[in-house]
Scaffold this active site. Structure first.
Site, PDB file in Angstrom:
ATOM      1  N   ASP A  74     -11.886  35.566 -12.109  1.00 46.60           N
ATOM      2  CA  ASP A  74     -13.161  35.085 -11.575  1.00 46.60           C
ATOM      3  C   ASP A  74     -13.922  36.227 -10.915  1.00 46.60           C
ATOM      4  O   ASP A  74     -13.333  37.178 -10.396  1.00 46.60           O
ATOM      5  CB  ASP A  74     -12.951  33.935 -10.590  1.00 46.60           C
ATOM      6  CG  ASP A  74     -12.215  34.352  -9.323  1.00 46.60           C
ATOM      7  OD1 ASP A  74     -11.167  35.020  -9.442  1.00 46.60           O
ATOM      8  OD2 ASP A  74     -12.690  34.022  -8.222  1.00 46.60           O
ATOM      9  N   GLU A 137     -10.086  33.615  -6.961  1.00 49.06           N
ATOM     10  CA  GLU A 137      -9.709  34.433  -5.810  1.00 49.06           C
ATOM     11  C   GLU A 137     -10.917  34.691  -4.931  1.00 49.06           C
ATOM     12  O   GLU A 137     -10.790  34.848  -3.719  1.00 49.06           O
ATOM     13  CB  GLU A 137      -9.119  35.757  -6.290  1.00 49.06           C
ATOM     14  CG  GLU A 137      -8.467  36.608  -5.205  1.00 49.06           C
ATOM     15  CD  GLU A 137      -9.431  37.600  -4.551  1.00 49.06           C
ATOM     16  OE1 GLU A 137      -9.048  38.233  -3.547  1.00 49.06           O
ATOM     17  OE2 GLU A 137     -10.571  37.738  -5.046  1.00 49.06           O
TER      18      GLU A 137
END
EC number: 3.5.1.18
Length: 383
Positions: A74, A137
């Site tokens: 991400d 994250e």
């Protein structure tokens, strides 16, 4: 076949995996790793509002240690697209520089480690190599990323013995810094209450701003500690102050301040809560104090594996790496509860910025460093 880490980075960057959206990035990595003999588990965790896609992949034998690479696919939002030189999800290379969201943080590091693994003869590996890749994250749903994967690993009898995270740890040049620990992070919400009234008649009101100013002044002038051998001094930053008052002639009845403290291993979140709570109580009884912890500080003593990483960096770049605990929190705060963890990756100068970029040379160097580290970890031939 040996993988080209730059080409793979371009491909991975092309997936617009803005947290917590995956948009195919995890499946892409799973397909690549499956081609190289890895057993891949795509793991979806979440609730009624969000689903986070993660990956755990491993190859090797259970007879020896499991060396795990951890990372995240991400990325943060792009910001104003008109300010980018190139499409942030095109993986464009210009003048031997790779541009794109995630080029630094941290898709290129994932690809560099995959490239390193593609160079390894697994018949010689006395153990296993694994990948723990989180799909969140950077965002607010991180609990469905690495923490949930670690829980799944425990429930399914997968054991990690050592972990290297590919966060961008380098500062001025590739290889100058490795992370051997992290500071803790605790967020405080301070609410001061007063009595609303007309600004022309302050004797009929009680302005909570006065008390908040006093509290924040005391906090900002507090020396929490002076640091120690492994950590810099703890520091506090005011991140917002708000009354919610848009009227020019009204004394507000409430003011809210948010502060964040990045702290070392001299403190715990609870000891800092006591300090902030005492300061508030010295100023006024009309307050509320709430806090939330993003991560406690930790430190890994230098060991043979951190020495191996330093040796690999020296061999590839000729530079001596410095062990550091500076910077923000990362998924190391979860993994350190399972096994020793170290962090090393590209330069972090353009992480999260417009025109995030990395020289392609440094991606190749990072793959070389990871390759050398893997060989030293498993005592393989380094020729």
């Amino acid at each position: 076949m040996v993988i080209d880490p730059v080409t793979l980075s371009q491909e991975l960057i092309s997936f617009p995996s803005i947290t917590p959206t995956d948009n195919g990035a995890i499946s892409f990595l799973s397909d690549i790793l499956s081609q190289y003999g890895f057993t891949c588990h795509i793991l979806d965790f979440g609730d009624d509002t969000v689903t986070v896609r993660n990956l755990y992949a491993y190859r090797g034998t259970e007879e020896g240690p499991n060396l795990c690479f951890a990372g995240h696919t991400d990325v943060v939002k792009t910001g104003d697209l008109t300010k980018w030189k190139f499409d942030p999800f095109s993986g464009h290379i210009e003048d031997d520089i790779l541009y794109g969201r995630g080029a630094v943080d941290m898709k290129s590091a994932i690809c560099a480690f995959i490239a390193a693994v593609s160079r390894i003869n697994f018949n010689e590996v006395p153990g296993s190599i694994s990948f723990l890749i989180s799909g969140d994250e950077e965002g607010d749903h991180f609990q469905y990323g690495t923490p949930s994967v670690l829980k799944w690993l425990n429930e399914n009898n997968h054991k990690i013995d050592y972990c290297i995270i590919g966060e961008p740890t380098s500062k001025s040049f590739l290889g100058d810094t490795i992370k051997v620990g992290r500071r803790g992070s605790v967020h405080f919400k301070i609410i001061c209450n007063g009595i609303q009234g007309h600004v022309a008649y302050p004797h009929f009101a009680e302005n909570p701003i006065d008390n908040m100013v006093s509290i924040l002044y005391k906090i900002c002038n507090t020396t929490f500690d002076t640091g120690n051998e492994y950590f810099q001094p703890s520091n506090c930053e005011i991140v917002s102050v708000d009354t919610g008052n848009t009227s020019r002639n009204v004394i507000p009845d409430t003011i809210v301040a948010h502060i964040n403290i990045r702290y070392n291993n001299i403190h715990t979140a609870e000891s800092l809560f006591d300090i902030i709570n005492n300061i508030c109580a010295q100023v006024t009884p009309k307050y509320q104090l709430l806090h939330s912890v993003s991560g406690e500080p930790f430190f890994n003593q230098p060991n043979q594996y951190s020495d191996m990483l330093s040796s690999a960096i020296k061999k590839v770049t000729g530079q001596d790496a410095i062990a550091s605990t500076s910077g923000g929190v990362s998924d190391s705060r979860f993994i350190k509860n399972v096994c020793p963890v170290i962090e090393f990756g590209l330069k972090n100068e353009t992480a999260h910025k417009i025109d995030e970029h990395v020289p392609v040379k440094e991606i190749y160097q990072l793959a070389d460093i990871y390759t050398e580290f893997i060989k030293q970890f498993f005592n393989l031939s380094t020729t």
